[in-house]
Motif scaffolding. Structure first.
Motif, PDB file in Angstrom:
ATOM      1  N   GLN A 181       0.820  -1.208   0.000  1.00  0.00           N
ATOM      2  CA  GLN A 181       0.000   0.000   0.000  1.00  0.00           C
ATOM      3  C   GLN A 181       0.857   1.262   0.000  1.00  0.00           C
ATOM      4  O   GLN A 181       1.860   1.355   0.689  1.00  0.00           O
ATOM      5  CB  GLN A 181      -0.871  -0.012   1.264  1.00  0.00           C
ATOM      6  N   ALA A 182       0.421   2.193  -0.787  1.00  0.00           N
ATOM      7  CA  ALA A 182       1.046   3.515  -0.834  1.00  0.00           C
ATOM      8  C   ALA A 182       2.535   3.482  -1.162  1.00  0.00           C
ATOM      9  O   ALA A 182       3.284   4.353  -0.743  1.00  0.00           O
ATOM     10  CB  ALA A 182       0.823   4.260   0.491  1.00  0.00           C
TER      11      ALA A 182
ATOM     12  N   LYS B 168       2.581   3.042  -6.402  1.00  0.00           N
ATOM     13  CA  LYS B 168       2.202   2.385  -7.662  1.00  0.00           C
ATOM     14  C   LYS B 168       1.006   3.060  -8.326  1.00  0.00           C
ATOM     15  O   LYS B 168       0.922   3.105  -9.547  1.00  0.00           O
ATOM     16  CB  LYS B 168       1.952   0.892  -7.441  1.00  0.00           C
ATOM     17  N   ARG B 169       0.108   3.578  -7.507  1.00  0.00           N
ATOM     18  CA  ARG B 169      -1.080   4.223  -8.103  1.00  0.00           C
ATOM     19  C   ARG B 169      -0.658   5.448  -8.914  1.00  0.00           C
ATOM     20  O   ARG B 169      -1.075   5.638 -10.058  1.00  0.00           O
ATOM     21  CB  ARG B 169      -2.051   4.624  -6.989  1.00  0.00           C
TER      22      ARG B 169
ATOM     23  N   ARG C 158     -14.153   1.676   0.456  1.00  0.00           N
ATOM     24  CA  ARG C 158     -13.625   2.696   1.372  1.00  0.00           C
ATOM     25  C   ARG C 158     -14.055   4.069   0.883  1.00  0.00           C
ATOM     26  O   ARG C 158     -14.302   4.263  -0.315  1.00  0.00           O
ATOM     27  CB  ARG C 158     -12.101   2.574   1.497  1.00  0.00           C
TER      28      ARG C 158
ATOM     29  N   TYR D  50     -10.450   9.551  -0.046  1.00  0.00           N
ATOM     30  CA  TYR D  50      -9.565  10.454   0.687  1.00  0.00           C
ATOM     31  C   TYR D  50      -9.794  11.856   0.158  1.00  0.00           C
ATOM     32  O   TYR D  50     -10.367  12.049  -0.926  1.00  0.00           O
ATOM     33  CB  TYR D  50      -8.087  10.095   0.470  1.00  0.00           C
TER      34      TYR D  50
ATOM     35  N   TYR E  96     -10.840   5.576  -8.016  1.00  0.00           N
ATOM     36  CA  TYR E  96     -11.706   4.425  -7.746  1.00  0.00           C
ATOM     37  C   TYR E  96     -13.133   4.793  -8.082  1.00  0.00           C
ATOM     38  O   TYR E  96     -13.477   5.969  -8.152  1.00  0.00           O
ATOM     39  CB  TYR E  96     -11.674   4.065  -6.247  1.00  0.00           C
TER      40      TYR E  96
ATOM     41  N   GLN F 279     -12.149  -9.903 -10.089  1.00  0.00           N
ATOM     42  CA  GLN F 279     -11.298 -10.151  -8.935  1.00  0.00           C
ATOM     43  C   GLN F 279     -11.705  -9.198  -7.842  1.00  0.00           C
ATOM     44  O   GLN F 279     -12.086  -8.054  -8.116  1.00  0.00           O
ATOM     45  CB  GLN F 279      -9.849  -9.943  -9.404  1.00  0.00           C
TER      46      GLN F 279
ATOM     47  N   MET G 111     -10.806  -8.249  -3.435  1.00  0.00           N
ATOM     48  CA  MET G 111     -10.053  -8.584  -2.222  1.00  0.00           C
ATOM     49  C   MET G 111     -10.477  -7.642  -1.102  1.00  0.00           C
ATOM     50  O   MET G 111     -10.968  -6.541  -1.361  1.00  0.00           O
ATOM     51  CB  MET G 111      -8.539  -8.505  -2.441  1.00  0.00           C
TER      52      MET G 111
ATOM     53  N   TYR H 100     -12.075  -4.208  -2.337  1.00  0.00           N
ATOM     54  CA  TYR H 100     -11.550  -3.633  -3.574  1.00  0.00           C
ATOM     55  C   TYR H 100     -11.851  -4.634  -4.679  1.00  0.00           C
ATOM     56  O   TYR H 100     -11.773  -5.847  -4.450  1.00  0.00           O
ATOM     57  CB  TYR H 100     -10.034  -3.428  -3.506  1.00  0.00           C
TER      58      TYR H 100
ATOM     59  N   HIS I 202      -3.456  -1.119 -10.651  1.00  0.00           N
ATOM     60  CA  HIS I 202      -2.548  -1.369  -9.521  1.00  0.00           C
ATOM     61  C   HIS I 202      -3.301  -2.193  -8.508  1.00  0.00           C
ATOM     62  O   HIS I 202      -4.531  -2.039  -8.373  1.00  0.00           O
ATOM     63  CB  HIS I 202      -2.089  -0.057  -8.891  1.00  0.00           C
ATOM     64  N   MET I 203      -2.615  -3.067  -7.842  1.00  0.00           N
ATOM     65  CA  MET I 203      -3.295  -3.888  -6.836  1.00  0.00           C
ATOM     66  C   MET I 203      -2.310  -4.583  -5.906  1.00  0.00           C
ATOM     67  O   MET I 203      -1.109  -4.620  -6.172  1.00  0.00           O
ATOM     68  CB  MET I 203      -4.202  -4.919  -7.504  1.00  0.00           C
ATOM     69  N   GLU I 204      -2.873  -5.109  -4.849  1.00  0.00           N
ATOM     70  CA  GLU I 204      -2.068  -5.852  -3.878  1.00  0.00           C
ATOM     71  C   GLU I 204      -1.801  -7.261  -4.396  1.00  0.00           C
ATOM     72  O   GLU I 204      -2.424  -7.729  -5.360  1.00  0.00           O
ATOM     73  CB  GLU I 204      -2.814  -5.937  -2.538  1.00  0.00           C
TER      74      GLU I 204
ATOM     75  N   TYR J 253      -3.281   6.569   7.818  1.00  0.00           N
ATOM     76  CA  TYR J 253      -3.346   5.176   8.269  1.00  0.00           C
ATOM     77  C   TYR J 253      -3.116   5.068   9.767  1.00  0.00           C
ATOM     78  O   TYR J 253      -2.377   5.853  10.359  1.00  0.00           O
ATOM     79  CB  TYR J 253      -2.282   4.338   7.544  1.00  0.00           C
TER      80      TYR J 253
ATOM     81  N   ARG K 208       0.387  13.897  -4.581  1.00  0.00           N
ATOM     82  CA  ARG K 208       1.323  12.827  -4.228  1.00  0.00           C
ATOM     83  C   ARG K 208       2.511  12.792  -5.167  1.00  0.00           C
ATOM     84  O   ARG K 208       3.631  12.589  -4.761  1.00  0.00           O
ATOM     85  CB  ARG K 208       0.612  11.481  -4.292  1.00  0.00           C
TER      86      ARG K 208
HETATM   87  N1  LIG Z   1      -8.915  -4.535  -7.136  1.00  0.00           N
HETATM   88  C1  LIG Z   1      -7.928  -4.582  -6.286  1.00  0.00           C
HETATM   89  N2  LIG Z   1      -7.420  -5.751  -5.918  1.00  0.00           N
HETATM   90  C2  LIG Z   1      -6.410  -5.850  -5.044  1.00  0.00           C
HETATM   91  N3  LIG Z   1      -5.831  -4.802  -4.485  1.00  0.00           N
HETATM   92  C3  LIG Z   1      -6.293  -3.575  -4.827  1.00  0.00           C
HETATM   93  C4  LIG Z   1      -7.353  -3.415  -5.735  1.00  0.00           C
HETATM   94  N4  LIG Z   1      -7.570  -2.096  -5.871  1.00  0.00           N
HETATM   95  C5  LIG Z   1      -6.698  -1.472  -5.103  1.00  0.00           C
HETATM   96  N5  LIG Z   1      -5.927  -2.350  -4.454  1.00  0.00           N
HETATM   97  C6  LIG Z   1      -4.843  -2.113  -3.504  1.00  0.00           C
HETATM   98  O1  LIG Z   1      -5.363  -2.006  -2.200  1.00  0.00           O
HETATM   99  C7  LIG Z   1      -4.477  -1.226  -1.413  1.00  0.00           C
HETATM  100  C8  LIG Z   1      -5.264  -0.208  -0.675  1.00  0.00           C
HETATM  101  O2  LIG Z   1      -5.744   0.712  -1.578  1.00  0.00           O
HETATM  102  P1  LIG Z   1      -6.012   2.260  -1.194  1.00  0.00           P
HETATM  103  O3  LIG Z   1      -6.186   2.972  -2.455  1.00  0.00           O
HETATM  104  O4  LIG Z   1      -7.066   2.310  -0.184  1.00  0.00           O
HETATM  105  O5  LIG Z   1      -4.649   2.599  -0.532  1.00  0.00           O
HETATM  106  P2  LIG Z   1      -3.748   3.862  -0.636  1.00  0.00           P
HETATM  107  O6  LIG Z   1      -3.413   4.166   0.759  1.00  0.00           O
HETATM  108  O7  LIG Z   1      -4.359   4.932  -1.429  1.00  0.00           O
HETATM  109  O8  LIG Z   1      -2.473   3.263  -1.367  1.00  0.00           O
HETATM  110  P3  LIG Z   1      -2.088   3.254  -2.900  1.00  0.00           P
HETATM  111  O9  LIG Z   1      -1.465   4.567  -3.114  1.00  0.00           O
HETATM  112  O10 LIG Z   1      -1.163   2.091  -3.017  1.00  0.00           O
HETATM  113  O11 LIG Z   1      -3.368   3.067  -3.658  1.00  0.00           O
HETATM  114  C9  LIG Z   1      -3.503  -0.606  -2.369  1.00  0.00           C
HETATM  115  O12 LIG Z   1      -2.282  -1.315  -2.279  1.00  0.00           O
HETATM  116  C10 LIG Z   1      -4.136  -0.820  -3.717  1.00  0.00           C
HETATM  117  O13 LIG Z   1      -3.174  -0.951  -4.747  1.00  0.00           O
END
Ligand SMILES: Nc1ncnc2c1ncn2[C@@H]1O[C@H](COP(=O)(O)OP(=O)(O)OP(=O)(O)O)[C@@H](O)[C@H]1O
Length: 720
Positions: free
Chosen positions: A325-326, A329-330, A353, A356, A365, A384, A386, A393, A413-415, A452, A713
């Protein structure tokens, strides 16, 4: 044998003796064994004369007095079970007495056995003992059985070398005072009133525990014996705990070394089910999730999708940036989509969620309610999903379609869980791992975002190791790994990787990356990263050269003559070679045949062209964008060279060199180790990072503008 009112006579004795041997002095021949079971004997005093006996068996009689044993200094085994003895060892100790069976008598007090230092097996079952005692000096005692007495407290066993202890059928409520029984291997505490397994945790040699018919009611009690790595058999039959939900699987999960539970063999299938139930590996979670999405999808009308390309070998192109996370990659995904807007567009996922500050619905999103999200799942909308940090997500089919309709490749981007899931789908995305190599700095970055909780930050930081582990243990799982501590550097590397794969040349020397920073030599700064141990851990190990992180551009740098390097590539190749379905294999064979025919001038022109163009793919830089340069007819199915194998490699040489297959091959250096290494680079599977984008952008104009937060960012990153 005649009966004389229970008195053992000389005639009786003569018929009960056996085993003629030497006396202890060796001067005489004597009978060593006497066995007189079930004769209603109550007087065996005649045995005082049989001083040479080594084994005396008098079970099932009515003996009350065994003082004759005092005259048997050589006695080793004594069985006086099922008699009427009340005196505990009521005789003088035979020095070598090893085994004694006094079960089923009427003894009630254990007196000191200090003279019995050789005693190794003592059976006192079915007596009236209420306390254990007198065993302090029994330094050889390995087997002790006190089943069916009236013992309510385990005591008097300290430091004994007991291996097998049976206290079945007593009134014990608590397992206590056994921690010094370090040699204990078998413990029978069945038929007691025990409620907890606490007290057993240090008995590391325990292999079998019988706790049948006790009062154990909680599965968590098994945690007390979790660390007993030699434990193989556990019996909890007829305890309340058996009624608990998933009792058997839960116990098997907690005690994974068990081979038998409740007198039933623990099968491999049970062990796997237990792990899958209580701590499923990522693959299992992903497979289940994929399965349910597939089922939900199948329950709805099927249509032909824009992302469904006609050929098996060229699935719809997708790029997945993964990482904790964070990690940035986004932002990188957005930036990439802006710069390469003729190739990529951002795939917008759904989340439950809240946005922000600065995030807008539909851009970073689609922000939806939990209820809507669940409805979408049931409508089969997701490829998909998770759960992360308590939120859902999901990547919807429509998110990909929206991009595919534009004729572009989807970048998401994803986990890690998402990656596992997508690997089950028919899409074959390319996965780029963005990994922080400095965990402290990464933690700081998370903290400064002030978004966080501490737990979330700790979890995110801990997941860096998970990513590193997956990358280390599964070569090729990620197609590329890019350190992302420095956002500018990370982007420069990312765009270079993508450009290499796409075969896009620099236009006019300057590009977006160079405006970000004047230094365009990504490898130089990457070399610096070598210093960081996490990079070494996270990245594949074959080459000591850090540039290999960018597998696409660095592969030629690796020395394929190096043994480690070759071994590594072989390993990677094995892992990367996907299992082909019979339909795929048939298709490959068909095309192999057509290529052969094309070479021999027997097949249609299209295949000759196809073959020629695919030969171009051997060149280091030729990627999908380079295909047209190489004269590839875009309407023709691209050829999966990797599946054609070595023969085709040879044929390619011949075509390029104009030689017949039998002629010497002056151009054989084309298949030099370096070239092989390029084809076999981890994750590439001899394909470009993205399959060709067949039709190109369908509507003019760049991708949607990034959001404020994102810009913020990125600004942050650029400053960093
Ligand atoms: N469809 C998905 N499947 C799996 N993981 C996802 C999906 N969409 C988003 N994520 C991941 O879930 C995590 C949480 O996302 P979120 O956007 O809430 O976090 P963030 O704090 O903004 O971090 P980031 O900048 O990595 O997005 C991130 O690592 C994101 O890449």
């Amino acid at each position: 044998m005649e009966k004389h009112d229970g008195v053992l006579t000389e005639e009786d004795v003569s018929s009960c003796l056996s085993n003629l041997g030497h006396s202890a002095t060796g001067l005489e021949h004597v009978y060593q064994f006497l066995c007189a079971p079930g004769r209603n004997l109550n007087n065996v005093s005649i045995l005082c004369n049989y001083v040479h006996l080594q084994k005396l068996e008098l079970p099932y009689n009515k003996i009350k007095d065994l003082s004759c044993v005092s005259h048997m200094p050589y006695l080793i085994i004594l069985d006086a079970s099922h008699n009427q003895l009340t005196d505990f060892f009521g005789f003088q100790a035979p020095k070598n007495l090893k085994e004694v069976n006094f079960s089923h008598n009427q003894m009630s007090v254990m007196t000191h056995l200090s003279a019995y230092s050789s005693l190794s097996k003592l059976n006192l079952d079915y007596n009236c003992f209420s306390e254990i005692g007198g065993l302090l000096h029994c330094d050889s005692l390995t087997h002790l059985s006190l089943a069916h007495n009236k013992i309510s407290c385990i005591s008097g066993l300290d430091n004994l070398p007991i291996k097998d202890l049976c206290l079945r059928g007593n009134q014990i409520e608590k397992i206590e005072n056994v921690e010094t029984l370090r040699t204990l291997q078998v413990l029978d505490l069945s038929l007691n009133r025990i409620t907890s397994l606490s007290g057993l945790q240090n008995l590391h040699l325990l292999g079998s525990i019988n706790l049948e018919r006790n009062l154990i009611s909680e599965i968590k009690e098994a945690t007390h014996i979790h660390d007993l790595s030699l434990l193989r058999e556990l019996n909890l039959q007829r305890n309340l705990v058996q009624e608990q939900l998933d009792y058997r699987l839960a116990v098997i999960f907690l005690l994974q070394h068990l081979t038998g539970l409740d007198q039933e063999k623990v099968t491999v299938e049970e062990k796997v089910s237990a792990v899958n139930k209580f701590d499923p590996p990522l693959e299992v979670v992903a497979a289940r999730e994929h399965m349910s999405h597939m089922v939900f999808q199948l329950m709805h009308p099927q249509v032909i999708y824009d992302s469904t390309l006609p050929s098996l070998d060229s699935p719809y192109p997708m790029l997945v940036l993964t990482g904790p996370q964070a990690c940035g990659k986004r932002e990188l995904a957005h930036k990439l989509c802006r710069e390469f807007n003729d190739f990529f567009a951002y795939g917008t996922c759904h989340t439950t969620r809240g946005p922000y500050f600065g995030e807008e619905d539909g851009s970073d999103y689609h922000f939806v309610t939990e209820e809507d999200f669940q409805n979408m799942i049931h409508m089969g909308k997701f490829l998909q999903t998770m759960q992360y940090a308590g939120h859902w997500y999901g990547l919807s089919r429509e998110a990909i379609e929206a991009v595919a309709r534009e004729g572009l490749a989807c970048c998401v981007h994803m986990e890690l869980e998402g990656v596992f899931s997508l690997k089950n789908s028919h899409f074959e995305p390319r996965y780029i791992l963005m990994i922080p190599t400095d965990k402290e700095q990464y933690g700081r970055r998370l903290r400064t975002r002030a978004l966080y909780t501490r737990t979330q930050i700790d979890r995110a930081v801990a997941r860096v190791d998970t990513y590193a582990l997956i990358n280390r243990e599964r070569p090729g799982f990620f197609d590329n790994v890019i350190p992302c501590d420095e956002p500018v550097e990370a982007y420069r590397t990312l765009r270079q990787v993508v450009k290499d794969y796409l075969g896009v040349e620099e236009q006019g020397g300057e590009d977006q990356s160079t405006t970000d920073t004047p230094d365009n030599t990504s490898t130089a700064s990457v070399t610096e990263l070598k210093k960081d141990s996490l990079v070494d851990e996270a990245l594949p190990a074959p080459s000591t050269r850090p540039e290999t992180v960018f597998m696409s551009c660095s592969a030629p740098d690796m020395d394929p003559s190096d043994h480690n390097c070759r071994k590594y590539y072989n390993k990677v190749q094995v892992q990367l070679t996907p299992q082909k379905t019979s339909a795929e294999l048939a298709s490959i064979h068909r095309r192999q045949q057509l290529v052969r025919e094309a070479l021999m001038g027997k097949s249609p022109r299209a295949y000759t062209q196809l073959f020629k163009s695919s030969a171009g793919a051997f060149s280091e830089t030729a990627g999908p964008a380079g295909c047209s340069d190489l004269g590839l007819d875009p309407t023709v199915e691209p050829l999966d060279i990797s599946s054609l194998g070595h023969n085709l490699d040879m044929l390619k040489d011949h075509v390029e060199s104009g030689h017949t297959p039998d002629a010497p091959r002056p151009g054989s250096e084309l298949l030099s180790p370096g070239a092989t290494a390029t084809m076999a680079r981890p994750g590439s599977n001899a394909k470009p990072i993205l399959p060709p984008i067949l039709s190109g952008r369908k509507t003019p104009g760049p991708s949607p503008k990034p959001q404020t937060l994102r810009q913020e960012r990125e600004g942050e990153g650029d400053e960093e």
